[in-house]
Design an enzyme around this catalytic site. Structure first.
Site, PDB file in Angstrom:
ATOM      1  N   TYR A 104      29.181  72.894  34.657  1.00 33.13           N
ATOM      2  CA  TYR A 104      27.744  72.263  34.452  1.00 33.13           C
ATOM      3  C   TYR A 104      27.380  71.519  35.573  1.00 33.13           C
ATOM      4  CZ  TYR A 104      24.155  70.356  31.544  1.00 33.13           C
ATOM      5  OH  TYR A 104      22.988  70.299  30.763  1.00 33.13           O
ATOM      6  N   LYS A 123      26.090  76.446  35.208  1.00 36.46           N
ATOM      7  CA  LYS A 123      25.043  76.014  34.341  1.00 36.46           C
ATOM      8  C   LYS A 123      24.102  74.912  35.045  1.00 36.46           C
ATOM      9  CE  LYS A 123      23.742  74.151  29.818  1.00 36.46           C
ATOM     10  NZ  LYS A 123      24.142  73.213  28.619  1.00 36.46           N
TER      11      LYS A 123
END
Length: 328
Positions: free
Chosen positions: A145, A171
């Site tokens: 992320y 992400k």
């Protein structure tokens, strides 16, 4: 308990549909409400969702102990029972993140979302070592992320991908279009790309043009029909339908969300109350919406037709991100 899905399988399934981060329900005294969690999961995984992320950001990962994260993931795996891939959150320092990754794998999770390390910033070498340690601690597919203090660049990410076959996803939570373009240009279909900006629907159409075929929809928690309709409009590049969805629901919701810090999570739990799936309060240091704001959100949700809140349950065959883009 071992997952039947390989890291590549998980990445392909995630890239072919909409993703959701279920809230973690709490009782009035802030204990985990397992019965409500099971009910919510059963409701959500019946819809056409590509993956459920247990104990993610919307699931208040930051307020859960490592033992609670493992419990939440275990409940999600048991309740979904293979109907939908379950990915677990992991984070904090490297040692804790590795332990959480191993606990998630033991609980039967299908993959892992590696959230930013706790508080500190680091150079690319240090962040790379952190990501590599977590990937090597588990056989699960790992999605990194990119957000806040954990922004990995194209060169470092490419080197990690060369060494770590189970690093399968990226992400984006910062909205740097140039960085996203550089990463996609460098790595192409080596990774599955996920839109992770709050609220992801506002960025979904331009991100699709950069190869980001999916995103995490927080509003799927309480208006799954709307969320799926909106995602379908994005994938077919129906700009008018996307604009209408933003105007009628997403932008008014964002206006409420932006009033106070922490409302990105609080407003989703308020949405659960609005549709009769009360999942309790948010844990401190977050605060819940005021009574007036709850009523305002209730009225906003009421403007959506019941069919768009709870559509017919469908489960079409999954296709890979590359196949999906080629077909458009």
């Amino acid at each position: 308990m071992a997952t039947a899905l390989s890291p590549v399988d998980v990445a392909q399934r995630l890239g072919a549909g909409l993703l959701s981060f279920p809230v973690t329900p709490f009782t009035a005294d802030f204990a985990i409400d397992e019965a409500q969690y099971r009910s919510n999961l059963d409701w959500l995984c019946g819809y056409d969702v590509a993956g459920l992320f247990a104990a993610g950001g919307t699931g208040e990962f930051f307020s859960l102990t490592p033992a609670e994260v493992a419990r939440v993931v275990g409940v999600a795996v048991a309740e979904t029972n293979g109907r939908v891939p379950v990915l677990a959150g992991a984070g904090y320092g490297t040692a804790i993140a590795c332990e959480m990754a191993q606990a998630a794998e033991k609980a039967g999770a299908d993959g892992l979302l590696l959230l930013p390390p706790y508080l500190v910033g680091s150079e690319q070498d240090g962040l790379s070592a952190h990501i590599e340690a977590v990937c090597r601690a588990t056989g699960l597919g790992v999605i990194v992320y990119n957000r806040d203090n954990a922004v990995i660049g194209p060169d470092a990410l490419a080197r990690l991908c060369d060494r770590l076959p189970n690093l399968v996803g990226y992400k984006d939570g910062i909205g740097d279009i140039e960085l996203m373009t550089r990463i996609y240009s460098r790595l192409g279909d080596r990774l599955t790309y996920i839109g992770g900006l709050p609220t992801a629907e506002t960025f979904a159409l331009p991100y699709l043009e950069m190869g980001v075929t999916t995103y995490s929809s927080a509003v799927f928690n309480f208006v799954p029909g709307f969320a799926l309709d909106f995602y379908a409009a994005v994938r077919r590049r129906d700009r008018d339908a996307v604009a209408q969805g933003l105007r009628d629901f997403i932008l008014p919701l964002i206006e409420i969300r932006n009033r106070r810090k922490g409302y990105a999570v609080s407003i989703i739990k308020a949405g659960m109350r609005a549709v009769g799936r009360d999942s309790g309060p948010v844990r401190h240091p977050l605060t819940d919406l005021t009574t007036a704001e709850q009523a305002e959100l209730q009225a906003l949700v009421a403007r959506i037709s019941p069919a768009r809140i709870s559509p017919a349950r469908i489960s079409p065959a999954r296709i890979s991100p590359a196949q999906a883009l080629a077909a458009e």
